[in-house]
Design a protein around this motif. Structure first.
Motif, PDB file in Angstrom:
ATOM      1  N   LEU A   1       0.834  -1.203   0.000  1.00 39.26           N
ATOM      2  CA  LEU A   1       0.000   0.000   0.000  1.00 39.26           C
ATOM      3  C   LEU A   1       0.866   1.249   0.000  1.00 39.26           C
ATOM      4  N   ASN A   2       1.928   1.245   0.784  1.00 40.20           N
ATOM      5  CA  ASN A   2       2.837   2.394   0.812  1.00 40.20           C
ATOM      6  C   ASN A   2       3.535   2.581  -0.536  1.00 40.20           C
ATOM      7  N   GLU A   3       3.904   1.478  -1.193  1.00 37.49           N
ATOM      8  CA  GLU A   3       4.510   1.563  -2.527  1.00 37.49           C
ATOM      9  C   GLU A   3       3.526   2.172  -3.526  1.00 37.49           C
ATOM     10  N   VAL A   4       2.293   1.690  -3.487  1.00 42.25           N
ATOM     11  CA  VAL A   4       1.269   2.207  -4.397  1.00 42.25           C
ATOM     12  C   VAL A   4       1.009   3.690  -4.110  1.00 42.25           C
ATOM     13  N   ARG A   5       0.973   4.047  -2.847  1.00 44.02           N
ATOM     14  CA  ARG A   5       0.758   5.449  -2.466  1.00 44.02           C
ATOM     15  C   ARG A   5       1.889   6.318  -3.018  1.00 44.02           C
ATOM     16  N   ALA A   6       3.127   5.842  -2.921  1.00 46.20           N
ATOM     17  CA  ALA A   6       4.261   6.591  -3.447  1.00 46.20           C
ATOM     18  C   ALA A   6       4.161   6.722  -4.970  1.00 46.20           C
ATOM     19  N   GLN A   7       3.740   5.642  -5.641  1.00 47.40           N
ATOM     20  CA  GLN A   7       3.577   5.695  -7.093  1.00 47.40           C
ATOM     21  C   GLN A   7       2.491   6.686  -7.490  1.00 47.40           C
ATOM     22  N   VAL A   8       1.402   6.685  -6.749  1.00 47.06           N
ATOM     23  CA  VAL A   8       0.303   7.612  -7.054  1.00 47.06           C
ATOM     24  C   VAL A   8       0.764   9.049  -6.860  1.00 47.06           C
ATOM     25  N   ASN A   9       1.500   9.305  -5.785  1.00 46.99           N
ATOM     26  CA  ASN A   9       2.000  10.660  -5.545  1.00 46.99           C
ATOM     27  C   ASN A   9       2.961  11.096  -6.642  1.00 46.99           C
ATOM     28  N   ALA A  10       3.839  10.174  -7.078  1.00 53.03           N
ATOM     29  CA  ALA A  10       4.767  10.502  -8.161  1.00 53.03           C
ATOM     30  C   ALA A  10       4.002  10.779  -9.449  1.00 53.03           C
ATOM     31  N   MET A  11       2.981   9.974  -9.708  1.00 49.43           N
ATOM     32  CA  MET A  11       2.174  10.171 -10.913  1.00 49.43           C
ATOM     33  C   MET A  11       1.429  11.506 -10.847  1.00 49.43           C
ATOM     34  N   ARG A  12       0.936  11.837  -9.684  1.00 52.79           N
ATOM     35  CA  ARG A  12       0.236  13.115  -9.495  1.00 52.79           C
ATOM     36  C   ARG A  12       1.187  14.275  -9.800  1.00 52.79           C
ATOM     37  N   ASP A  13       2.431  14.169  -9.326  1.00 53.90           N
ATOM     38  CA  ASP A  13       3.420  15.208  -9.613  1.00 53.90           C
ATOM     39  C   ASP A  13       3.714  15.286 -11.108  1.00 53.90           C
ATOM     40  N   ASP A  14       3.854  14.119 -11.756  1.00 53.61           N
ATOM     41  CA  ASP A  14       4.107  14.089 -13.197  1.00 53.61           C
ATOM     42  C   ASP A  14       2.955  14.717 -13.976  1.00 53.61           C
ATOM     43  N   VAL A  15       1.734  14.419 -13.566  1.00 55.72           N
ATOM     44  CA  VAL A  15       0.562  14.976 -14.250  1.00 55.72           C
ATOM     45  C   VAL A  15       0.537  16.491 -14.082  1.00 55.72           C
ATOM     46  N   ALA A  16       0.827  16.966 -12.890  1.00 55.50           N
ATOM     47  CA  ALA A  16       0.841  18.415 -12.655  1.00 55.50           C
ATOM     48  C   ALA A  16       1.915  19.091 -13.502  1.00 55.50           C
ATOM     49  N   GLU A  17       3.097  18.481 -13.583  1.00 54.91           N
ATOM     50  CA  GLU A  17       4.179  19.035 -14.390  1.00 54.91           C
ATOM     51  C   GLU A  17       3.809  19.022 -15.873  1.00 54.91           C
ATOM     52  N   THR A  18       3.204  17.927 -16.315  1.00 58.72           N
ATOM     53  CA  THR A  18       2.786  17.823 -17.709  1.00 58.72           C
ATOM     54  C   THR A  18       1.730  18.875 -18.025  1.00 58.72           C
ATOM     55  N   ARG A  19       0.788  19.067 -17.110  1.00 61.68           N
ATOM     56  CA  ARG A  19      -0.263  20.073 -17.321  1.00 61.68           C
ATOM     57  C   ARG A  19       0.341  21.465 -17.460  1.00 61.68           C
ATOM     58  N   THR A  20       1.350  21.750 -16.635  1.00 64.85           N
ATOM     59  CA  THR A  20       2.019  23.048 -16.713  1.00 64.85           C
ATOM     60  C   THR A  20       2.695  23.221 -18.070  1.00 64.85           C
ATOM     61  N   ARG A  21       3.350  22.162 -18.535  1.00 60.46           N
ATOM     62  CA  ARG A  21       4.005  22.228 -19.845  1.00 60.46           C
ATOM     63  C   ARG A  21       2.994  22.398 -20.965  1.00 60.46           C
ATOM     64  N   VAL A  22       1.903  21.662 -20.895  1.00 56.77           N
ATOM     65  CA  VAL A  22       0.864  21.760 -21.926  1.00 56.77           C
ATOM     66  C   VAL A  22       0.278  23.171 -21.950  1.00 56.77           C
ATOM     67  N   ASP A  23       0.015  23.726 -20.781  1.00 49.13           N
ATOM     68  CA  ASP A  23      -0.513  25.093 -20.716  1.00 49.13           C
ATOM     69  C   ASP A  23       0.443  26.075 -21.372  1.00 49.13           C
ATOM     70  N   ALA A  24       1.738  25.935 -21.084  1.00 54.31           N
ATOM     71  CA  ALA A  24       2.737  26.826 -21.681  1.00 54.31           C
ATOM     72  C   ALA A  24       2.777  26.657 -23.198  1.00 54.31           C
ATOM     73  N   MET A  25       2.697  25.411 -23.669  1.00 55.46           N
ATOM     74  CA  MET A  25       2.715  25.167 -25.114  1.00 55.46           C
ATOM     75  C   MET A  25       1.468  25.732 -25.778  1.00 55.46           C
ATOM     76  N   GLU A  26       0.309  25.558 -25.143  1.00 54.12           N
ATOM     77  CA  GLU A  26      -0.926  26.120 -25.702  1.00 54.12           C
ATOM     78  C   GLU A  26      -0.828  27.633 -25.803  1.00 54.12           C
ATOM     79  N   HIS A  27      -0.250  28.253 -24.789  1.00 54.91           N
ATOM     80  CA  HIS A  27      -0.093  29.714 -24.802  1.00 54.91           C
ATOM     81  C   HIS A  27       0.812  30.135 -25.967  1.00 54.91           C
ATOM     82  N   ARG A  28       1.914  29.401 -26.155  1.00 54.45           N
ATOM     83  CA  ARG A  28       2.823  29.713 -27.262  1.00 54.45           C
ATOM     84  C   ARG A  28       2.134  29.547 -28.608  1.00 54.45           C
ATOM     85  N   VAL A  29       1.404  28.454 -28.755  1.00 52.91           N
ATOM     86  CA  VAL A  29       0.711  28.192 -30.020  1.00 52.91           C
ATOM     87  C   VAL A  29      -0.322  29.289 -30.289  1.00 52.91           C
ATOM     88  N   ASP A  30      -1.043  29.700 -29.263  1.00 50.89           N
ATOM     89  CA  ASP A  30      -2.025  30.781 -29.431  1.00 50.89           C
ATOM     90  C   ASP A  30      -1.349  32.063 -29.904  1.00 50.89           C
TER      91      ASP A  30
END
Length: 103
Positions: free
Chosen positions: A24-53
């Motif tokens: 459970l602790n391993e899965v929790r750590a994986q979920v937290n890492a994935m959450r961080d990756d998703v947040a970072e990806t969202r930030t990058r996508v937002d920046a790219m969308e702004h550039r494209v606009d």
């Protein structure tokens, strides 16, 4: 059931619970890492969308300056996207039918 047998079963349950807790602790750590990756990806996508606009605005301004009708280009692109593209065999058959089979 003897006391030794009960102790064995309790130890098995405790061992299983400990393994599940570790997993459970391993899965929790994986979920937290994935959450961080998703947040970072969202930030990058937002920046790219702004550039494209910004680039789209610039391209439209340049097109207007050159006398290119941007809305017409968008409409033509939308029509081309909506039309199904025949595969190679269908295109050959259609071409043969259009030519009337003459050579």
């Amino acid at each position: 059931m003897g006391l030794g047998s009960a102790t064995k079963k309790i130890q098995q349950v405790a061992d299983t619970a400990e393994k599940l807790y570790e997993r459970l602790n391993e899965v929790r750590a994986q979920v937290n890492a994935m959450r961080d990756d998703v947040a970072e990806t969202r930030t990058r996508v937002d920046a790219m969308e702004h550039r494209v606009d910004r680039q789209a605005v610039l391209l439209e301004a340049l097109a207007e300056k050159e006398g290119i009708d941007v809305d017409q280009l968008y409409a033509e692109a939308a029509i081309e996207e909506a039309e199904p593209v025949p595969d190679a065999e269908e295109a050959i058959v259609e071409e043969a039918e259009t030519d009337g089979g003459e050579q």
